[in-house]
Design a protein around this motif. Structure first.
Motif, PDB file in Angstrom:
ATOM      1  N   ALA A  38      53.901  52.397  25.465  1.00 46.06           N
ATOM      2  CA  ALA A  38      54.506  52.957  26.661  1.00 46.06           C
ATOM      3  C   ALA A  38      53.543  52.933  27.843  1.00 46.06           C
ATOM      4  O   ALA A  38      53.926  52.653  28.959  1.00 46.06           O
ATOM      5  CB  ALA A  38      54.964  54.392  26.385  1.00 46.06           C
ATOM      6  N   LYS A  39      52.278  53.230  27.592  1.00 47.12           N
ATOM      7  CA  LYS A  39      51.319  53.289  28.687  1.00 47.12           C
ATOM      8  C   LYS A  39      50.656  51.952  28.975  1.00 47.12           C
ATOM      9  O   LYS A  39      50.097  51.746  30.029  1.00 47.12           O
ATOM     10  CB  LYS A  39      50.234  54.330  28.383  1.00 47.12           C
ATOM     11  N   GLY A  40      50.728  51.008  28.030  1.00 41.60           N
ATOM     12  CA  GLY A  40      50.069  49.725  28.214  1.00 41.60           C
ATOM     13  C   GLY A  40      48.583  49.802  27.943  1.00 41.60           C
ATOM     14  O   GLY A  40      48.068  50.827  27.491  1.00 41.60           O
ATOM     15  N   TYR A  41      47.901  48.700  28.213  1.00 43.34           N
ATOM     16  CA  TYR A  41      46.475  48.606  27.914  1.00 43.34           C
ATOM     17  C   TYR A  41      45.603  49.203  29.010  1.00 43.34           C
ATOM     18  O   TYR A  41      45.985  49.236  30.176  1.00 43.34           O
ATOM     19  CB  TYR A  41      46.069  47.144  27.711  1.00 43.34           C
ATOM     20  N   TYR A 148      51.594  45.205  27.457  1.00 41.75           N
ATOM     21  CA  TYR A 148      50.403  45.090  28.300  1.00 41.75           C
ATOM     22  C   TYR A 148      50.344  46.205  29.351  1.00 41.75           C
ATOM     23  O   TYR A 148      49.261  46.600  29.775  1.00 41.75           O
ATOM     24  CB  TYR A 148      50.364  43.722  28.981  1.00 41.75           C
ATOM     25  N   GLY A 149      51.514  46.659  29.776  1.00 43.76           N
ATOM     26  CA  GLY A 149      51.549  47.693  30.809  1.00 43.76           C
ATOM     27  C   GLY A 149      51.734  47.131  32.202  1.00 43.76           C
ATOM     28  O   GLY A 149      51.453  47.808  33.195  1.00 43.76           O
ATOM     29  N   HIS A 155      50.811  40.786  38.402  1.00 40.04           N
ATOM     30  CA  HIS A 155      49.944  41.794  37.783  1.00 40.04           C
ATOM     31  C   HIS A 155      49.041  41.043  36.807  1.00 40.04           C
ATOM     32  O   HIS A 155      49.535  40.329  35.944  1.00 40.04           O
ATOM     33  CB  HIS A 155      50.785  42.837  37.054  1.00 40.04           C
ATOM     34  N   VAL A 156      47.730  41.207  36.961  1.00 41.21           N
ATOM     35  CA  VAL A 156      46.767  40.390  36.217  1.00 41.21           C
ATOM     36  C   VAL A 156      46.010  41.201  35.165  1.00 41.21           C
ATOM     37  O   VAL A 156      45.610  42.338  35.407  1.00 41.21           O
ATOM     38  CB  VAL A 156      45.747  39.732  37.174  1.00 41.21           C
ATOM     39  N   PHE A 157      45.800  40.553  34.006  1.00 45.80           N
ATOM     40  CA  PHE A 157      44.976  41.105  32.931  1.00 45.80           C
ATOM     41  C   PHE A 157      43.968  40.028  32.529  1.00 45.80           C
ATOM     42  O   PHE A 157      44.359  38.981  32.006  1.00 45.80           O
ATOM     43  CB  PHE A 157      45.828  41.495  31.717  1.00 45.80           C
TER      44      PHE A 157
END
Length: 218
Positions: A38-41, A148-149, A155-157
């Protein structure tokens, strides 16, 4: 004495029933809610691999990139004005860092029933039009972006391979000026990847992603 034994037996049985009921409710609740997804990484978390369809029809996973040292995962799409502004810069990031071990992997998280411009056919056309040099994957069923959130496009990871895991090193925006690349003064993703390549600490490992909200089927 006999009455005392009966009372003790009833008391113990009652405790057992209460314990069973509590455990049952706890298990039921845990199946419905997954706080991690739910919150992502967060920075420092190990990111899960995925297997998504590319615009060439093939399935792509992070594990396919054997020689990669990490990844620039970009959640983006076709229709969003912010995403369009960043397309050329995303291509440049891939060209700059792919040969250094950090390729771009783009993922379209939007539901095409909500936003038809982000359909699979349109993805193929957009990638050809803009000359994408990286995989452009479709998040069918919208299962990966919440893991991933990601909340925006783009939006970048930024991930780095460490001991067989993909560790999140940066989360957020590409840079600090979506409107004009010539007016950028903070190159968040570029600086983060350069730091990883040099083995240095990332000075700013989290920023606020600016873009369109992800389109989810209601």
């Amino acid at each position: 004495m006999k009455n005392l034994k009966i009372l003790m037996t009833a008391f113990i049985a009652g405790l057992g029933l209460l314990s069973f009921t509590s455990v049952g409710h706890e298990k039921e609740g845990s199946q419905k809610v997954n706080p991690a997804s739910a919150k992502g990484y967060e920075v420092g978390d190990a990111a899960a691999d995925f297997k998504l369809k590319n615009i060439d029809g093939k399935m792509v996973s992070l594990s396919d990139f054997k020689s990669a040292k990490g990844f620039i995962i970009v959640f983006t799409c076709n229709h969003c004005p912010y995403a369009k502004k960043y397309e050329d810069r995303i291509v440049e990031l891939d060209k700059k860092f792919k040969d250094q071990g950090y390729p771009v992997i783009a993922v379209n998280p939007n539901d095409p029933n909500v936003q038809p411009e982000d359909g699979y056919k349109q993805m193929i056309e957009r990638a050809k039009e803009k000359g994408f040099t990286f995989p452009y994957l479709v998040d069918e069923g919208q299962k990966i972006y919440p893991l991933y959130g990601a909340t925006k496009t783009p939006h970048v990871f930024v991930l780095q391979k460490e001991n067989g895991k993909n560790i999140v090193k940066y989360i957020g925006a590409i840079d600090n000026n979506y409107e004009n690349p010539n007016d950028v003064s903070e190159y968040y993703v570029q600086d983060a990847v350069n730091a990883l390549i040099k083995g240095e600490a990332i000075k700013m490992n989290k920023t606020v992603a600016i873009g369109c909200t992800i389109k989810v089927k209601k």
